[in-house]
Design a protein around this motif. Structure first.
Motif, short mmCIF file in Angstrom:
data_model
loop_
_atom_site.label_atom_id
_atom_site.label_comp_id
_atom_site.label_asym_id
_atom_site.label_seq_id
_atom_site.Cartn_x
_atom_site.Cartn_y
_atom_site.Cartn_z
N GLU A 144 3.10 2.85 2.72
CA GLU A 144 2.26 2.85 3.92
C GLU A 144 2.11 1.47 4.53
OE1 GLU A 144 -1.32 5.03 3.45
OE2 GLU A 144 -0.25 6.86 2.95
N THR B 63 1.55 10.12 -6.50
CA THR B 63 0.70 11.00 -7.29
C THR B 63 1.00 10.94 -8.78
OG1 THR B 63 2.19 12.87 -6.91
CG2 THR B 63 0.33 12.61 -5.40
N ARG C 7 5.36 7.46 -0.79
CA ARG C 7 5.40 7.05 0.61
C ARG C 7 4.82 5.64 0.72
NH1 ARG C 7 2.43 10.95 2.62
NH2 ARG C 7 0.49 9.78 2.66
N SER D 91 0.64 4.88 -10.15
CA SER D 91 -0.06 5.77 -9.25
C SER D 91 -1.50 5.29 -9.11
CB SER D 91 -0.01 7.22 -9.76
OG SER D 91 -0.56 7.29 -11.05
N ALA D 92 -2.22 5.79 -8.13
CA ALA D 92 -3.56 5.33 -7.84
C ALA D 92 -4.51 5.55 -9.02
CB ALA D 92 -4.10 6.00 -6.59
N LYS E 90 0.88 -1.17 0.00
CA LYS E 90 0.00 0.00 0.00
C LYS E 90 0.92 1.22 0.00
CE LYS E 90 -3.35 2.39 2.92
NZ LYS E 90 -4.04 2.36 4.23
N TYR E 91 0.73 2.11 -0.97
CA TYR E 91 1.64 3.25 -1.09
C TYR E 91 0.93 4.48 -1.62
CZ TYR E 91 1.86 1.60 -5.94
OH TYR E 91 1.54 1.19 -7.19
N TYR E 92 1.51 5.65 -1.33
CA TYR E 92 1.02 6.94 -1.79
C TYR E 92 1.91 7.37 -2.95
CZ TYR E 92 0.48 12.03 -1.81
OH TYR E 92 0.29 13.32 -2.17
N ASP F 260 5.50 15.09 -5.81
CA ASP F 260 5.44 14.59 -4.44
C ASP F 260 6.23 13.30 -4.30
OD1 ASP F 260 3.80 16.66 -3.76
OD2 ASP F 260 1.95 15.51 -3.92
N GLY G 10 -8.45 8.67 -4.22
CA GLY G 10 -7.33 9.35 -3.59
C GLY G 10 -6.03 8.92 -4.23
N ASN G 11 -4.94 9.23 -3.59
CA ASN G 11 -3.62 8.94 -4.15
C ASN G 11 -2.95 7.73 -3.52
OD1 ASN G 11 -3.66 11.09 -5.99
ND2 ASN G 11 -3.11 12.52 -4.36
N VAL G 12 -3.72 6.91 -2.81
CA VAL G 12 -3.16 5.71 -2.21
C VAL G 12 -3.43 4.54 -3.16
CG1 VAL G 12 -3.27 4.11 -0.27
CG2 VAL G 12 -3.43 6.56 0.13
#
Length: 131
Positions: free
Chosen positions: A118, A42, A116, A65-66, A38-40, A113, A84-86
Motif C-alpha cells: 500500500e 493475512t 498488497r 503479517s499484521a 505499509k502492506y496488507y 489472500d 486489521g490486516n495492514v
C-alpha cells in the motif's frame, strides 16, 4: 488451477519489483538509510530484497503479517492489539547502502489472500554528485 481459488492446495509465487528509482537526481550519489513499507498480509511473511546501484549492493529482510490479539482476548501490558490486516515495517539499511538508485522486490509464496503493497517510503541522504 482450481476454480474454487485454492489452486489445489499449492502455493502461488507472487513476485513484484519496483523500477530503479533515482529520486529525480540521476547523477547524485545517495546513502539509502531505511525503507518503510505499509502492506496488507493475512498469513505468513513477505520477503523484501533491495538492490542499490543496479544491483551492485543487495540485501534482504522479511515482514510479518499484521497479527495482534483481538479486542475480546487482549491483555493490557501483555498483548499487541490487532488493528486489521495492514502491517507497517521499517527496516534500517546498512551503512554501505550507497549508490545512485534503488529497487525493491517483494516475494510471497503463501496460500490465501494475495499480499498488497500500500505504500513505500525510502529514507535517503545526498552524498555527492558523480557526473
Amino acid at each position: 488451477f482450481s476454480s474454487g481459488g485454492d489452486d489445489n492446495g499449492s502455493n502461488i509465487n507472487a513476485i513484484n519489483q519496483t523500477k530503479y528509482f533515482d529520486m529525480g537526481y540521476p547523477h547524485l550519489v545517495k546513502r539509502f538509510k531505511a525503507i518503510k513499507i505499509k502492506y496488507y498480509l493475512t498469513v505468513n511473511t513477505l520477503t523484501f530484497d533491495w538492490y542499490v546501484d543496479r544491483g551492485v549492493r543487495t540485501g534482504q529482510y522479511s515482514g510479518d503479517s499484521a497479527g495482534g490479539a483481538k479486542l475480546g482476548s487482549f491483555v493490557l501490558d501483555v498483548d499487541v492489539l490487532a488493528g486489521g490486516n495492514v502491517a507497517y515495517h521499517r527496516q534500517n539499511l546498512p551503512d554501505n547502502c550507497v549508490g545512485k538508485d534503488i529497487s525493491l522486490k517483494m516475494t510471497s509464496n503463501t496460500i490465501g489472500d494475495a499480499p498488497r503493497i500500500e505504500g513505500i517510503e525510502i529514507e535517503w541522504e545526498a552524498l555527492y554528485v558523480d557526473a
